[in-house]
Design an enzyme around this catalytic site. Structure first.
Site, short mmCIF file in Angstrom:
data_model
loop_
_atom_site.label_atom_id
_atom_site.label_comp_id
_atom_site.label_asym_id
_atom_site.label_seq_id
_atom_site.Cartn_x
_atom_site.Cartn_y
_atom_site.Cartn_z
N GLU A 1 -15.36 -4.09 -1.29
CA GLU A 1 -15.62 -3.75 -2.69
C GLU A 1 -14.59 -4.45 -3.60
O GLU A 1 -14.94 -4.97 -4.67
CB GLU A 1 -15.56 -2.23 -2.88
CG GLU A 1 -16.71 -1.46 -2.21
CD GLU A 1 -16.63 -1.38 -0.68
OE1 GLU A 1 -15.57 -1.69 -0.09
OE2 GLU A 1 -17.64 -1.01 -0.07
N GLN B 1 -25.42 -4.01 20.99
CA GLN B 1 -26.86 -3.78 21.18
C GLN B 1 -27.40 -4.65 22.32
O GLN B 1 -28.18 -4.19 23.16
CB GLN B 1 -27.61 -4.08 19.87
CG GLN B 1 -28.98 -3.45 19.77
CD GLN B 1 -28.93 -1.92 19.76
OE1 GLN B 1 -27.90 -1.33 19.47
NE2 GLN B 1 -30.03 -1.30 20.14
N GLU C 1 -6.23 -5.80 3.32
CA GLU C 1 -6.05 -6.95 2.40
C GLU C 1 -7.17 -6.99 1.36
O GLU C 1 -7.62 -8.05 0.93
CB GLU C 1 -5.86 -8.25 3.17
CG GLU C 1 -4.62 -8.15 4.05
CD GLU C 1 -3.99 -9.45 4.44
OE1 GLU C 1 -4.18 -10.44 3.72
OE2 GLU C 1 -3.28 -9.46 5.46
N SER D 1 0.82 -1.22 0.00
CA SER D 1 0.00 0.00 0.00
C SER D 1 0.85 1.26 0.00
O SER D 1 1.89 1.33 0.64
CB SER D 1 -0.91 0.03 1.23
OG SER D 1 -1.79 -1.05 1.19
N ARG E 1 -6.04 -13.34 2.52
CA ARG E 1 -7.47 -13.09 2.78
C ARG E 1 -8.08 -14.22 3.60
O ARG E 1 -9.05 -14.00 4.34
CB ARG E 1 -8.19 -12.87 1.44
CG ARG E 1 -7.82 -11.52 0.86
CD ARG E 1 -8.15 -11.29 -0.58
NE ARG E 1 -7.67 -9.95 -0.97
CZ ARG E 1 -7.49 -9.53 -2.21
NH1 ARG E 1 -7.77 -10.34 -3.22
NH2 ARG E 1 -7.05 -8.32 -2.46
N GLY F 1 -4.05 2.13 -3.02
CA GLY F 1 -4.82 1.40 -2.01
C GLY F 1 -5.48 0.24 -2.73
O GLY F 1 -4.83 -0.78 -3.01
N PRO G 1 0.23 5.87 -0.51
CA PRO G 1 -0.82 6.89 -0.46
C PRO G 1 -1.76 6.86 -1.68
O PRO G 1 -2.96 7.08 -1.55
CB PRO G 1 -0.01 8.19 -0.39
CG PRO G 1 1.25 7.81 0.32
CD PRO G 1 1.56 6.41 -0.14
N1 CAA Z 1 -2.95 -14.24 -8.68
C1 CAA Z 1 -2.06 -14.10 -9.70
N2 CAA Z 1 -2.14 -13.11 -10.62
C2 CAA Z 1 -3.17 -12.25 -10.50
C3 CAA Z 1 -4.13 -12.34 -9.48
C4 CAA Z 1 -3.99 -13.39 -8.54
N3 CAA Z 1 -4.85 -13.54 -7.53
N4 CAA Z 1 -5.01 -11.34 -9.62
C5 CAA Z 1 -4.65 -10.65 -10.70
N5 CAA Z 1 -3.53 -11.19 -11.24
C6 CAA Z 1 -2.82 -10.77 -12.44
C7 CAA Z 1 -3.76 -10.83 -13.66
O1 CAA Z 1 -3.74 -12.11 -14.23
C8 CAA Z 1 -3.14 -9.78 -14.55
O2 CAA Z 1 -1.99 -10.30 -15.17
P1 CAA Z 1 -1.80 -10.34 -16.78
O3 CAA Z 1 -1.94 -8.94 -17.28
O4 CAA Z 1 -0.45 -10.90 -16.98
O5 CAA Z 1 -2.90 -11.21 -17.29
C9 CAA Z 1 -2.65 -8.73 -13.59
O6 CAA Z 1 -2.49 -9.38 -12.33
C10 CAA Z 1 -3.58 -7.55 -13.45
O7 CAA Z 1 -4.86 -8.02 -13.07
P2 CAA Z 1 -6.10 -7.06 -12.99
O8 CAA Z 1 -6.26 -6.36 -14.32
O9 CAA Z 1 -7.26 -7.82 -12.45
O10 CAA Z 1 -5.59 -5.98 -11.91
P3 CAA Z 1 -6.19 -4.60 -11.46
O11 CAA Z 1 -5.11 -3.60 -11.47
O12 CAA Z 1 -7.46 -4.29 -12.21
O13 CAA Z 1 -6.55 -4.88 -9.91
C11 CAA Z 1 -7.86 -5.51 -7.99
C12 CAA Z 1 -7.56 -5.71 -9.49
C13 CAA Z 1 -8.79 -6.65 -7.58
C14 CAA Z 1 -8.54 -4.18 -7.72
C15 CAA Z 1 -6.53 -5.62 -7.19
O14 CAA Z 1 -5.69 -4.52 -7.42
C16 CAA Z 1 -6.74 -5.74 -5.71
O15 CAA Z 1 -6.88 -6.83 -5.20
N6 CAA Z 1 -6.75 -4.58 -4.97
C17 CAA Z 1 -6.79 -4.61 -3.54
C18 CAA Z 1 -5.39 -4.48 -3.02
C19 CAA Z 1 -5.27 -4.97 -1.62
O16 CAA Z 1 -5.82 -5.99 -1.24
N7 CAA Z 1 -4.50 -4.24 -0.85
C20 CAA Z 1 -4.27 -4.64 0.47
C21 CAA Z 1 -2.97 -4.11 0.91
S1 CAA Z 1 -2.06 -5.24 1.85
C22 CAA Z 1 -2.61 -5.13 3.44
O17 CAA Z 1 -3.65 -4.66 3.76
C23 CAA Z 1 -1.66 -5.80 4.32
C24 CAA Z 1 -1.65 -5.49 5.73
O18 CAA Z 1 -0.72 -4.84 6.20
C25 CAA Z 1 -2.65 -6.15 6.60
#
Ligand code: CAA
Length: 379
Positions: free
Chosen positions: A367, A336, A363, A126, A243, A131, A128
């Site tokens: 949404e 509650q 994570e 993550s 997750r 996200g 700024p």
């Molecule tokens: N496994 C392997 N590869 C994956 C994948 C997965 N689960 N998901 C996507 N990919 C690959 C896709 O195959 C694609 O690759 P190619 O171009 O080679 O085919 C590439 O990644 C891009 O995929 P998308 O077009 O689907 O990606 P996107 O940019 O549209 O993002 C999203 C999709 C679901 C919004 C994703 O960005 C996401 O999960 N966002 C949330 C991020 C998150 O969970 N952040 C949490 C931060 S960590 C945290 O909170 C830790 C902590 O400290 C507790």
């Protein structure tokens, strides 16, 4: 379909429950108020094998299955959700990618001490402006001979101020978007690495969540994790397992809130009888219990699919989505049922309510989970 736990899984659950009751629960409320990182507890968890649960024994781990990890995570999180997330990040977001993508040398050098609990890890994705849009990485990595030079900033990093080892994602060529992202292993002692600030949080206040700066951090090329340009794949596949960890943390919070509510409803008297005798309370308990069980089944299913070597990306997103929303609902209903007492720090449910809130954000927000789930159906 077998819904029964094995003897080994029961043993691990009972060991975690015993440790949680004796060592984690006492002081949880105080650590929450004072924002005290549970360093001693984390050290003991390391010696019990709880920080590298799924890592093979040859790399210092406990060699247990994912179902056991869910069961242990639930017990620890029921006692203290802050301790739960520290455990989850080390296991799922740090040990797993090192095991999955690391070279033999990287596993010996970086994974083994993390799995044994001698070191603690953090996962630095993550930023700024990255996200939910995790591919929008502004942290850069530039190759310089046999080194990589990392510059940028990360925020909301769990264990960020306490970790020894960081998994860091950085962009090598913005034009390539996600295909320019690489993953790296960074030692917290590296020159140019610094902790800017710790977040003041609503919940999980005993865990540290930090903003980190990377100012010309120079690391040897052999600290690149995974193949060239596959850092985003490393990040996303790691979150698939992470997750399940957060779903388990949510289950723990939900269980604690439900148990506290049942206990309270049996003891608290109004209108001359325990409030448990009123249908308004009975219906709440039924709904809370049913949502908890549904969340538990989804989470255990995702875990057993991972154990079976099946693709579990959709199921882990479903488990995280449902369990986090269930935990929020159950903790809210727990307050509650407790009425005014639920709003007071004299009772633990206000902590459960605050701790539950993050589970539907980090994570991947609820949404983002819906995007992942629908992607499996519609792409
Ligand atoms: N496994 C392997 N590869 C994956 C994948 C997965 N689960 N998901 C996507 N990919 C690959 C896709 O195959 C694609 O690759 P190619 O171009 O080679 O085919 C590439 O990644 C891009 O995929 P998308 O077009 O689907 O990606 P996107 O940019 O549209 O993002 C999203 C999709 C679901 C919004 C994703 O960005 C996401 O999960 N966002 C949330 C991020 C998150 O969970 N952040 C949490 C931060 S960590 C945290 O909170 C830790 C902590 O400290 C507790």
């Amino acid at each position: 379909m077998n819904f029964q736990l094995t003897e080994n899984q029961r043993m691990i659950r009972d060991m975690a429950a015993d440790f949680a009751a004796k060592k984690v629960a006492p002081g949880a409320a105080e650590r929450d108020v004072n924002e005290t990182f549970p360093a001693d507890i984390v050290a003991e968890m390391g010696s019990l094998g709880l920080l590298g649960m799924n890592v093979p024994e040859q790399y210092g781990g406990a060699g247990m299955d994912m179902v056991s990890y869910v069961l242990a995570m639930e017990e620890i999180s029921a006692a203290c959700a802050s301790t739960g997330v520290i455990m989850s990040v080390n296991n799922s977001l740090v040990c797993w990618p090192l095991e999955e993508y690391g070279t033999e040398e990287q596993k010996q050098k970086w994974l083994a001490p993390l799995a044994r609990g001698e070191k603690l890890g953090a996962y630095c994705l993550s930023e700024p402006n990255a996200g939910t849009d995790a591919a929008n990485q502004m942290t850069t990595a530039k190759r310089d001979g046999d080194f990589w030079v990392i510059n940028g900033m990360k925020n909301f990093i769990t264990n960020g101020a306490s970790a020894d080892t960081h998994i860091v994602f950085a962009q090598t060529d913005p034009e390539l978007r996600h295909k320019g992202i690489y993953a790296f292993i960074v030692d917290a002692k590296a020159e140019g690495f610094s902790i800017i600030a710790k977040e003041k949080k609503l919940g999980i206040r005993a865990s540290d969540t930090a903003q980190l700066a990377f100012d010309n951090v120079r690391i040897p090329a052999d600290q690149q994790l995974g193949p060239d340009g596959k850092g985003f794949k490393v990040a996303m596949s790691t979150l698939d397992g992470g997750r399940i960890g957060i779903a388990s943390q949510a289950l723990g919070i939900a269980k604690a809130a439900l148990e506290a509510s049942v206990e309270y409803a049996k003891q608290r008297e109004q209108f001359g009888r325990p409030i448990a005798k009123f249908q308004a309370i009975q219906w709440k308990i039924s709904e809370m219990s049913t949502r908890y069980e549904a969340a538990r089944l989804l989470t255990l299913r995702a875990a057993s699919m991972k154990d079976a070597g099946e693709n579990y990306g959709k199921e882990s997103a479903m488990a995280k989505l449902y369990a986090s929303e269930a935990a929020n609902y159950i903790a809210d209903e727990a307050i509650q049922i407790h009425g005014g007492n639920g709003y007071s720090k004299e009772f633990p449910v206000e902590r459960y309510f605050r701790d539950a809130r993050i589970t539907s954000i980090y994570e991947g927000t609820s949404e983002a989970q819906r995007l992942v789930i629908s992607g499996y159906h519609l792409r």
